[in-house]
Design a protein around this motif. Structure first.
Motif, short mmCIF file in Angstrom:
data_model
loop_
_atom_site.label_atom_id
_atom_site.label_comp_id
_atom_site.label_asym_id
_atom_site.label_seq_id
_atom_site.Cartn_x
_atom_site.Cartn_y
_atom_site.Cartn_z
N THR A 51 0.80 -1.09 0.17
CA THR A 51 -0.53 -0.25 -0.16
C THR A 51 1.43 1.14 -0.11
OG1 THR A 51 0.18 -0.39 2.39
CG2 THR A 51 -2.19 -1.04 1.23
N GLU A 52 -0.11 2.44 -0.19
CA GLU A 52 0.53 3.46 -0.26
C GLU A 52 1.66 3.94 1.30
OE1 GLU A 52 -1.87 7.02 -0.27
OE2 GLU A 52 -3.54 5.71 -0.53
N PRO A 53 3.08 4.55 1.30
CA PRO A 53 3.35 4.49 2.56
C PRO A 53 2.95 5.89 2.97
CG PRO A 53 4.74 5.32 0.38
CD PRO A 53 2.93 5.45 -0.02
N SER A 54 3.16 5.99 4.31
CA SER A 54 2.62 7.18 5.09
C SER A 54 3.79 7.44 6.80
CB SER A 54 1.08 7.32 5.62
OG SER A 54 1.07 8.49 5.98
N GLY A 101 6.77 8.83 5.34
CA GLY A 101 5.94 8.23 3.85
C GLY A 101 4.37 9.42 3.57
N ILE A 128 1.91 10.69 0.69
CA ILE A 128 0.20 10.07 0.42
C ILE A 128 0.36 11.58 0.14
CG2 ILE A 128 0.18 10.88 3.09
CD1 ILE A 128 -2.00 8.59 2.99
N GLU A 134 8.80 3.30 4.30
CA GLU A 134 8.08 4.50 4.68
C GLU A 134 6.34 4.08 4.33
OE1 GLU A 134 8.32 7.36 0.84
OE2 GLU A 134 10.45 7.84 1.84
N VAL A 135 6.18 2.54 4.31
CA VAL A 135 5.18 1.96 4.58
C VAL A 135 4.58 2.14 6.22
CG1 VAL A 135 4.05 -0.14 4.70
CG2 VAL A 135 6.02 0.10 2.97
N ARG A 136 3.44 2.30 5.86
CA ARG A 136 3.00 2.58 7.47
C ARG A 136 2.96 1.08 8.00
NH1 ARG A 136 -2.65 6.17 7.26
NH2 ARG A 136 -2.65 6.88 5.94
N ASN A 158 -0.01 -1.61 8.05
CA ASN A 158 0.43 -2.61 6.67
C ASN A 158 1.55 -3.53 7.16
OD1 ASN A 158 -1.41 -1.29 5.47
ND2 ASN A 158 -0.37 0.24 5.11
#
Lengths: 328, 496
Positions: A8-11, A15, A19, B390-392, B395
């Motif tokens: 998935t997209e980073p945050s 991150g 986002i 950088e991934v949350r 996840n």
């Protein structure tokens, strides 16, 4: 399935920048569309006079939104900013009337703003009142104080130089806009590059995680509410400079505009999300619609309906987008 | 009578991962069917499909002989299915009785709620099940174990005949586990079917009739428990036997790192005395409510103490705040990962550095390169599976999240690691890796103070074990005297 590493997209801090390019890109497109649409439909919109008026008005809301953003990142909220705008305008104006030089009265007023904010921090941290209620109480108290201090009358006849703060321009750019941009850069830096910025995000995720990671909550909570109110006090000073007087009823419902700007810009009331750039774009969008609506002669009440709907659409669409991303 | 559940060829694909691949599962009336597998093996996905929470991509499903095409949670409930999950999903502010009736309170002829009748019926059932719980009290006023028992009793009350228990004993004491088992036996004798998910082998052998092993979304084997043993099951789950897992190379303990004298915090624990040496794993064992978590939290400065002393390298110390403990070189891993150890919405990079920012900041400005480097080296050393830093962190799988938590303590170069259930909610594979990390830490001279309620783990890893019972120190057992029965006796308040 939570057990697999989803691509998935980073945050989150590192991150978050990425986002927000997603959120910010959408917002920038909206700004461009608004500008193109309004310059085609209204002959007045793209004139220098209107644009500089728009920038001045946006700057005030935008500055408050930057402070609100930091509080919202810690999963808090500050409803007292509008009242702080009013008290700052009045207190500063009274000092100026009494002959206090601007260079003294303005910093002093900002400090008073910060103290009001720290009172919020006190209520939230020491007394453990939820931020919503704590700042609602402060809002009411400050509104009352403004009326008492000012005798419910405007404070006019201010020195001419004070009014010039608002009317001054640098290379055709209104000074207020420059102040806002300076604060934007400072806030963005604070959130992305400093320890206290990290602390705000971590506290916004979970206060217990923050505490067990060795972050002391007290100074951070005081700081964030203090900063937010200091920003609002500065906005209040600029507003009164623009009007050339202190107005006791100034800033009513400004807290709502600031919260709206933050959430349109990708902030979440659950905390740990949002960016300074997003809040700036959020403030621009809100104000541009108001300004454009007036120029096009839209019924001001209908305009409020439109703005309300916009807030819901912006946040709703973003929620759906984020949820999709999370499902992987 | 027909099978309660007959699922064949169930396949579920999520973007990028085949969560279930052609899985068969059959539940007979009067059967307790255990479901085992590592985290990520597909147990929860299978349950969610059976309960109608997920839609299957392929395969056939029959419930009580009826072909099911479209399924949803309401239809599952109407078909008499109920699931009890680990995290109690009840309304905590409402009373026990209201939770039983949730949204369907019986009414009197006046149309008002029939409190007397409702509470009487709930009270009867609770008593009947051997539970001493007043249906009128708010759920949240009960201890967690009792709340879990309420969650377990609810589907019984509703008369469900297909019940799923997902790790039901995680929060229970021995006594309550016994009650749960007697409830299950009774349901079984009434011809109801039970799906039982647990990581605890003893329970699976104590209660179930058949066991289905899943691995990587595939059906490995279904067999009667009488024909197998724990070692075989673990081998089927991971392809390696259990005994190797807890075998670590012991380090030679060095000087005393931490000493605790007369530590007391009423009513949680009193007069706790022990010392942990560098290179040693010191275990703290006790049942729920024994004060094990409270003890280590107090040592770390997360909770206040009434009296007692903590010595760090022989010097008396008092940590008023976790930040003092961290600055003194103590690391902490909470048992409640999601709420206390990691910042879920933030990135892996931030999470690795959670406690590290004071060290990598100058004048309040974070050194971004140092931050990235800390994350990189942790991910490499601990082999954290993540697409990028950088991934949350939300996840990542439980095992990888827990590795990040260990990484958070490596980054601060903690010399004493205080950890509470370090492998909770972690799959068998990641467990093994975490033990390896502990092994290498002890060889680097790190002192580890570890709370664990899982006997094979604590007996496998610890050099000495302190046993707590209701906040009282029952004794310290050294490795050559480890004996399961003895530890359990101590933890139950009996002298060894």
């Amino acid at each position: 399935m939570a057990d697999k590493v989803a691509t998935t997209e980073p945050s989150g801090l590192a991150g978050i920048r990425r986002i927000n390019i997603g959120t910010s890109a959408t917002l920038m497109v909206i700004v461009v569309i608004l500008f193109v649409f309004l310059s085609m439909t209204s002959p007045v919109f793209l004139t220098g006079a209107n644009l500089s008026n728009l920038l001045r008005q946006t700057s005030i809301n935008g500055i408050i939104a930057l402070g609100m953003l930091m509080v919202i990142i810690t999963a808090g909220i500050d409803l007292s900013v509008g009242a702080v705008v009013a008290i700052a305008g009045i207190v500063n104006a009274l000092m100026l009337q009494a002959g206090v030089p601007m260079l003294v009265s303005i910093p002093l007023t900002i400090v008073i703003g910060a103290i009001i904010g720290m009172f919020n921090g006190f209520l939230v941290f020491e007394v453990r009142i939820t931020p919503f209620i704590a700042s609602l109480g402060t809002l009411t108290i400050v509104r009352g104080l403004v009326m008492i201090i000012s005798g419910a009358r405007m404070v006019a006849n201010l020195p001419v130089e004070f009014g010039r703060i608002a009317s001054a321009e640098l290379l055709g750019i209104p000074s207020m806009f420059i102040v806002w941009m300076v604060l934007f850069v400072l806030t963005a830096f604070l959130l992305s590059y400093t320890q206290i910025g990290r602390n705000f995000f971590i506290i916004g995720s979970s206060t217990e995680v923050a505490r067990l990671s060795g972050i002391r909550l007290r100074p951070n909570i005081y700081a964030v509410y203090g900063l937010c109110s200091a920003y609002a006090a500065l906005a209040g000073i600029l507003l009164s400079a623009r009007l050339s007087m202190g107005v006791p009823t100034a800033g009513i419902s400004y807290e709502l505009d600031a919260i709206a700007a933050v959430v349109i810009g990708g902030g979440s009331l659950f905390g740990a999300a949002g960016s300074a750039f997003g809040a700036v774009l959020g403030a621009i969008i809100m104000q541009t619609i108001r300004n454009g609506g007036n120029l096009l002669g839209v019924d001001p009440f209908a305009l409020e309906v439109i703005i309300g709907a916009l807030i819901l659409i912006a946040v709703g669409v973003d929620q759906i987008r984020v949820r999709r991303a999370e499902r992987g | 009578m027909a099978e309660l559940i007959a699922a064949h060829g169930i396949t579920k694909v999520f973007p990028g991962v085949r969560a279930l691949d052609n899985v068969d599962f059959v539940l007979q009336p009067g059967e307790v069917h255990a479901l085992v597998g590592e985290n990520g093996a597909g147990k929860s996905t299978l349950i969610k499909i059976l309960m109608g929470a997920y839609r299957r991509d392929e395969g056939t499903l029959q419930i009580k002989g009826r072909e099911i095409r479209e399924f949803n949670p309401q239809a599952a409930q109407a078909a008499g299915m109920a699931a009890v999950y680990q995290d109690i999903s009840l309304a905590r502010s409402l009373s026990v009785g209201e939770n039983f009736y949730l949204g369907r309170m019986p009414t009197t002829k006046w149309g008002t709620i029939d409190w007397t009748g409702a509470n009487a019926r709930c009270g009867d059932l609770l008593k009947d099940l051997g539970l001493d719980i007043d249906p009128r009290v708010p759920l949240k006023s009960l201890p967690v174990a009792k709340q879990e028992m309420v969650a377990i009793a609810k589907p019984v009350f509703e008369g469900a005949d297909i019940l799923v228990f997902d790790e039901p004993t995680a929060l229970l004491t021995n006594e309550e586990t016994e009650i749960l088992f007697s409830i299950i036996r009774r349901l079984k004798s009434e011809g109801k079917g039970i799906i039982y998910i647990s990581h605890r082998m003893e329970e699976i052998f104590a209660i179930s009739d058949r066991v289905t092993v899943l691995k990587d979304g595939r059906h490995v084997k279904t067999l009667p428990v009488a024909d197998t043993d724990a070692d075989e099951l673990v081998r089927l789950m991971v392809g390696r036997s259990m005994a190797d897992m807890y075998t670590i190379k012991r380090a030679t303990p060095g000087t005393t790192a931490l000493r605790v004298e007369g530590l007391t915090r009423e009513p949680r624990f009193r007069d706790i005395n022990f010392d942990v040496r560098h290179g040693e794993i010191f275990g703290l064992f006790g049942l729920i409510g024994s004060g094990r978590t409270e003890t280590i939290r107090a040592i770390f400065g997360a909770d206040p103490i009434d009296s007692g002393k903590v010595y760090l390298h022989g010097k008396p110390t008092r940590f008023g705040h976790p930040s003092d403990a961290i600055a003194a070189g103590i690391g902490f891993m909470s048992e409640d990962r999601k709420n206390q150890s990691i910042a879920l919405p933030l990135s892996v990079r931030t999470n690795i550095n959670l406690a590290n920012y004071p060290a990598i900041s100058r004048f309040g400005i974070v050194d971004q390169a140092a931050e990235r480097e800390a994350a990189r080296s942790c991910i490499e050393r601990l082999q954290i599976k993540t697409p990028s830093d950088e991934v949350r962190i939300r996840n990542l799988s439980g095992g990888n999240q827990q590795k990040v938590v260990i990484g958070k303590n490596l980054t601060t170069k903690a010399r004493i690691l205080v950890c509470d259930e370090p492998t909770i909610g972690v799959d068998v594979g990641a467990k093994g890796e975490i033990y390896k990390v502990f092994e290498s830490l002890t060889h680097d001279g790190v002192a580890i103070l570890m709370v664990s309620s899982y006997l094979p783990e604590i007996m496998g890893l610890a050099d000495r074990i302190l046993v707590l019972y209701e906040g009282r120190q029952m004794g310290i057992v050294s490795r050559d005297e480890f004996d399961e029965e003895r530890l359990i006796r101590l933890a139950s308040g009996l002298q060894a």
